[in-house]
Write an enzyme that holds these catalytic residues in place. Structure first.
Site, PDB file in Angstrom:
ATOM      1  N   ASN A  13      -0.671   3.004   2.324  1.00  0.00           N
ATOM      2  CA  ASN A  13      -0.473   2.086   3.445  1.00  0.00           C
ATOM      3  C   ASN A  13      -1.247   2.664   4.613  1.00  0.00           C
ATOM      4  OD1 ASN A  13       0.421   0.569   5.599  1.00  0.00           O
ATOM      5  ND2 ASN A  13       2.509   1.380   5.596  1.00  0.00           N
ATOM      6  N   TRP A  14      -2.386   2.053   4.889  1.00  0.00           N
ATOM      7  CA  TRP A  14      -3.245   2.601   5.947  1.00  0.00           C
ATOM      8  C   TRP A  14      -2.681   2.374   7.347  1.00  0.00           C
ATOM      9  CZ3 TRP A  14      -9.088   1.200   4.665  1.00  0.00           C
ATOM     10  CH2 TRP A  14      -9.437   1.848   3.458  1.00  0.00           C
ATOM     11  N   LYS A  15      -1.703   1.488   7.472  1.00  0.00           N
ATOM     12  CA  LYS A  15      -1.168   1.111   8.789  1.00  0.00           C
ATOM     13  C   LYS A  15      -2.325   0.668   9.694  1.00  0.00           C
ATOM     14  CE  LYS A  15       2.704   4.116   7.948  1.00  0.00           C
ATOM     15  NZ  LYS A  15       3.903   4.743   8.514  1.00  0.00           N
ATOM     16  N   HIS A 102       8.121  -3.790   5.950  1.00  0.00           N
ATOM     17  CA  HIS A 102       7.966  -2.369   6.293  1.00  0.00           C
ATOM     18  C   HIS A 102       8.826  -2.090   7.533  1.00  0.00           C
ATOM     19  CE1 HIS A 102       6.313   1.367   7.762  1.00  0.00           C
ATOM     20  NE2 HIS A 102       5.908   1.579   6.528  1.00  0.00           N
ATOM     21  N   GLU A 104       8.346  -0.562  10.153  1.00  0.00           N
ATOM     22  CA  GLU A 104       7.689  -0.751  11.451  1.00  0.00           C
ATOM     23  C   GLU A 104       7.643  -2.234  11.827  1.00  0.00           C
ATOM     24  OE1 GLU A 104       4.261   1.592  10.389  1.00  0.00           O
ATOM     25  OE2 GLU A 104       5.569   3.350  10.349  1.00  0.00           O
ATOM     26  N   GLU A 173      12.177   3.452   1.733  1.00  0.00           N
ATOM     27  CA  GLU A 173      11.538   4.282   2.759  1.00  0.00           C
ATOM     28  C   GLU A 173      12.535   4.594   3.865  1.00  0.00           C
ATOM     29  OE1 GLU A 173       6.978   3.857   2.774  1.00  0.00           O
ATOM     30  OE2 GLU A 173       7.797   2.259   4.002  1.00  0.00           O
ATOM     31  N   GLY A 179       6.430   9.312   8.544  1.00  0.00           N
ATOM     32  CA  GLY A 179       5.533   9.889   9.546  1.00  0.00           C
ATOM     33  C   GLY A 179       6.102  11.100  10.255  1.00  0.00           C
ATOM     34  N   SER A 215       6.702  10.477   4.217  1.00  0.00           N
ATOM     35  CA  SER A 215       6.147  11.835   4.183  1.00  0.00           C
ATOM     36  C   SER A 215       5.856  12.338   2.772  1.00  0.00           C
ATOM     37  CB  SER A 215       7.065  12.817   4.938  1.00  0.00           C
ATOM     38  OG  SER A 215       7.157  12.444   6.302  1.00  0.00           O
ATOM     39  N   GLY A 236       1.784   6.775   3.501  1.00  0.00           N
ATOM     40  CA  GLY A 236       1.169   6.438   4.787  1.00  0.00           C
ATOM     41  C   GLY A 236       0.086   7.428   5.153  1.00  0.00           C
ATOM     42  N   GLY A 237       0.436   8.398   5.986  1.00  0.00           N
ATOM     43  CA  GLY A 237      -0.534   9.356   6.521  1.00  0.00           C
ATOM     44  C   GLY A 237      -1.455   9.973   5.479  1.00  0.00           C
TER      45      GLY A 237
HETATM   46  P1  PGA Z   1       4.193   8.296   5.788  1.00  0.00           P
HETATM   47  O1  PGA Z   1       4.439   6.694   5.858  1.00  0.00           O
HETATM   48  O2  PGA Z   1       3.755   8.608   4.390  1.00  0.00           O
HETATM   49  O3  PGA Z   1       3.146   8.566   6.810  1.00  0.00           O
HETATM   50  O4  PGA Z   1       5.504   8.932   6.116  1.00  0.00           O
HETATM   51  C1  PGA Z   1       4.968   5.996   4.782  1.00  0.00           C
HETATM   52  C2  PGA Z   1       5.030   4.517   5.114  1.00  0.00           C
HETATM   53  O5  PGA Z   1       5.322   4.164   6.273  1.00  0.00           O
HETATM   54  O6  PGA Z   1       4.795   3.656   4.247  1.00  0.00           O
END
Ligand code: PGA
Length: 251
Positions: A13-15, A102, A104, A173, A179, A215, A236-237
């Protein structure tokens, strides 16, 4: 259904990260790594990118084993919904996946549990696989409400019925792990995954993939994936670093 008989899936997930130039480097690394080392029929790898980069991603990954998708979708088919992107539009760019709900989106855009289910249904109607995300906040976690929150978030999604749910992917999640560098332990995640699996089994859809996200990195992927109800990861990251992402996929 045992873990061995379910497929594995690692989704990035590149966000809201990337640029045409940065993406070109990352996508070509993903593409070449996967043409060399076949991920195998049981392991799938994909990336969910910002809308403006779908065309670039589709072009870069076409013909490779890496699939792609988006991070959100409108619940509406078409019409006067300024700023929204429909499932049919995503299909135009050969998307396979779309994230729905998600944390967010839930936190910053007021997406309700019902709105998330509506988005998942719209995605299915266009032949996309929705990846429905659920997870509790730190406060909910600390006050022991985790399973109640997960069941509440899942309820309108499961209400779409077994035929719909069977074509989805779910992702657990925990918001406190996203993050933050603080992943859930494999045992913590497994406990929630087992509860999700039980809900799925009650509907006759125990084979649905349930990913863990929060994470995930190369260093903790293998121990998470060793858990019986963790079928892969939403990353994500670490998905922005080709080598790290590919090491997670290899795990
Ligand atoms: P993260 O994000 O791996 O940076 O914790 C995961 C996500 O939000 O899908």
């Amino acid at each position: 259904m045992t873990q061995q008989s379910r497929a594995r899936l690692v989704l990035g997930n590149w966000k809201m990260h990337g640029s045409l130039a940065q993406n070109a480097v990352l996508l070509s690394a993903l593409r070449s790594a996967n043409t060399e080392a076949d991920a195998g029929p049981h392991a799938q790898v994909g990336v969910c990118v910002p809308f403006p980069y779908l065309a670039q991603t589709a072009q870069a990954l076409q013909g490779s084993v890496v699939s792609w998708g988006a991070q959100d979708v409108s619940a509406h088919e078409q019409g006067a919904y300024t700023g929204e992107v429909s499932a049919a539009m995503l299909k135009d760019f050969a998307c396979r996946w779309v994230l729905a709900g998600h944390s967010e989106r839930r936190a910053y855009h007021g997406e309700t549990d019902q709105a998330v289910a509506d988005k998942a249904r719209a995605a299915l109607q266009s032949g996309l696989t929705p990846v429905v995300c659920v997870g509790e906040t730190l406060a909910e976690h600390e006050s022991g409400q985790t399973l109640d929150v997960i069941r509440r978030q899942l309820a309108p999604v499961l209400a779409l019925g077994a035929q719909a749910v069977a074509r989805m992917v779910l992702a657990y999640e925990p918001v406190w792990a996203i993050g933050t560098g603080r992943s859930a332990t494999p045992e913590q995640a497994q406990q929630v995954h087992a509860a999700i699996r039980a809900e799925l089994a009650a509907l006759g859809t125990a084979q649905v993939l349930v990913l863990y996200g929060g994470s995930v990195k190369a260093a903790n992927a293998a121990s998470l994936f060793a858990m019986p109800d963790i079928d892969g990861a939403l990353v994500g990251g670490a998905a922005l670093i080709a080598e790290e992402f590919l090491r997670i996929a290899a795990a």
